[in-house]
Enzyme design. Structure first.
Site, short mmCIF file in Angstrom:
data_model
loop_
_atom_site.label_atom_id
_atom_site.label_comp_id
_atom_site.label_asym_id
_atom_site.label_seq_id
_atom_site.Cartn_x
_atom_site.Cartn_y
_atom_site.Cartn_z
N HIS A 1 3.81 -5.21 3.27
CA HIS A 1 3.86 -5.78 4.62
C HIS A 1 3.41 -7.24 4.58
O HIS A 1 2.67 -7.66 3.70
CB HIS A 1 2.89 -5.03 5.56
CG HIS A 1 3.22 -3.61 5.77
ND1 HIS A 1 4.26 -3.18 6.55
CD2 HIS A 1 2.64 -2.48 5.28
CE1 HIS A 1 4.30 -1.86 6.55
NE2 HIS A 1 3.33 -1.41 5.78
N CYS B 1 6.32 5.84 4.44
CA CYS B 1 5.09 5.12 4.08
C CYS B 1 4.31 5.83 2.99
O CYS B 1 3.34 5.28 2.47
CB CYS B 1 4.22 4.90 5.32
SG CYS B 1 4.98 3.80 6.52
N GLU C 1 -0.18 -4.63 10.97
CA GLU C 1 0.54 -4.19 9.77
C GLU C 1 2.00 -4.62 9.86
O GLU C 1 2.61 -5.01 8.87
CB GLU C 1 0.44 -2.67 9.65
CG GLU C 1 1.08 -2.10 8.43
CD GLU C 1 0.84 -0.61 8.29
OE1 GLU C 1 1.49 -0.01 7.41
OE2 GLU C 1 0.02 -0.03 9.02
N ASP D 1 -4.77 -10.61 -0.65
CA ASP D 1 -3.45 -11.24 -0.65
C ASP D 1 -2.72 -10.97 -1.96
O ASP D 1 -3.28 -11.13 -3.05
CB ASP D 1 -3.59 -12.75 -0.43
CG ASP D 1 -2.27 -13.42 -0.13
OD1 ASP D 1 -1.35 -12.75 0.41
OD2 ASP D 1 -2.13 -14.62 -0.44
N HIS D 2 -1.48 -10.53 -1.84
CA HIS D 2 -0.61 -10.22 -2.97
C HIS D 2 -1.24 -9.17 -3.90
O HIS D 2 -1.29 -9.33 -5.11
CB HIS D 2 -0.22 -11.49 -3.74
CG HIS D 2 0.76 -12.32 -2.99
ND1 HIS D 2 0.37 -13.21 -2.00
CD2 HIS D 2 2.11 -12.36 -3.04
CE1 HIS D 2 1.45 -13.78 -1.49
NE2 HIS D 2 2.51 -13.29 -2.10
N HIS E 1 5.04 0.47 -0.57
CA HIS E 1 5.77 -0.50 0.25
C HIS E 1 4.82 -1.64 0.64
O HIS E 1 3.61 -1.51 0.52
CB HIS E 1 6.35 0.16 1.51
CG HIS E 1 5.31 0.71 2.42
ND1 HIS E 1 4.60 1.87 2.16
CD2 HIS E 1 4.81 0.24 3.60
CE1 HIS E 1 3.74 2.10 3.13
NE2 HIS E 1 3.83 1.12 4.02
N HIS F 1 0.84 -1.19 0.00
CA HIS F 1 0.00 0.00 0.00
C HIS F 1 0.88 1.24 0.00
O HIS F 1 2.09 1.17 0.11
CB HIS F 1 -0.99 0.00 1.17
CG HIS F 1 -0.38 0.17 2.53
ND1 HIS F 1 -1.10 0.59 3.61
CD2 HIS F 1 0.87 -0.04 3.00
CE1 HIS F 1 -0.34 0.63 4.68
NE2 HIS F 1 0.86 0.26 4.34
#
Length: 136
Positions: free
Chosen positions: A39, A33, A125, A77-78, A37, A14
């Protein structure tokens, strides 16, 4: 009443960025941020209800797992949360807003389909940063 929790892990990227601000102001408020980037996220979904004396369950945890994966994990996801996830489109994908939007999706399904109340969404996060959401 008793609470049960399901944990799921996923990976997503995000960017904390307000398009109404300059790049400089975004960096001032969000720091690194404000750049793209990713997580390794951990989601905890906690429900509460009465124990069914015939099954010993508040809710079948396999059904909770399947629901969370279908409604949330398979969608996030991904992905790049800012653009790829329909329920976050147009919203700043902070951990706080992300948690609230997960609640909004799961809460009515859990109540209507399984007769349990959503108690908490906890979204990590990072290992040092998480949000907890308990509803409106």
């Amino acid at each position: 009443m008793i609470r049960i929790t399901r944990r799921e892990n996923f990976n997503a990227a995000h960017r904390l960025f307000n398009p109404n601000w300059s790049e400089e102001k975004n960096y001032e408020v969000f720091g690194p941020c404000s750049r793209l980037h990713g997580h390794n996220w951990t989601l905890y979904v906690t429900v509460t209800g009465e124990i069914d004396e015939e099954t010993g369950f508040v809710m079948d945890l396999k059904k909770l797992k399947d629901l969370v994966r279908e409604v949330i994990i398979d969608k996030v996801d991904h992905t790049y949360l800012n653009e790829d996830v329909d329920f976050l489109r147009g919203k700043l994908p902070s951990t706080e807003i992300f948690s609230r939007e997960i609640w909004r999706l799961l809460c009515p399904i859990l109540k209507d389909r399984y007769g349990v109340e959503l108690f908490e969404i906890k979204l990590h996060e990072t290992e040092n940063h998480y949000a907890q959401y308990f509803g409106e």
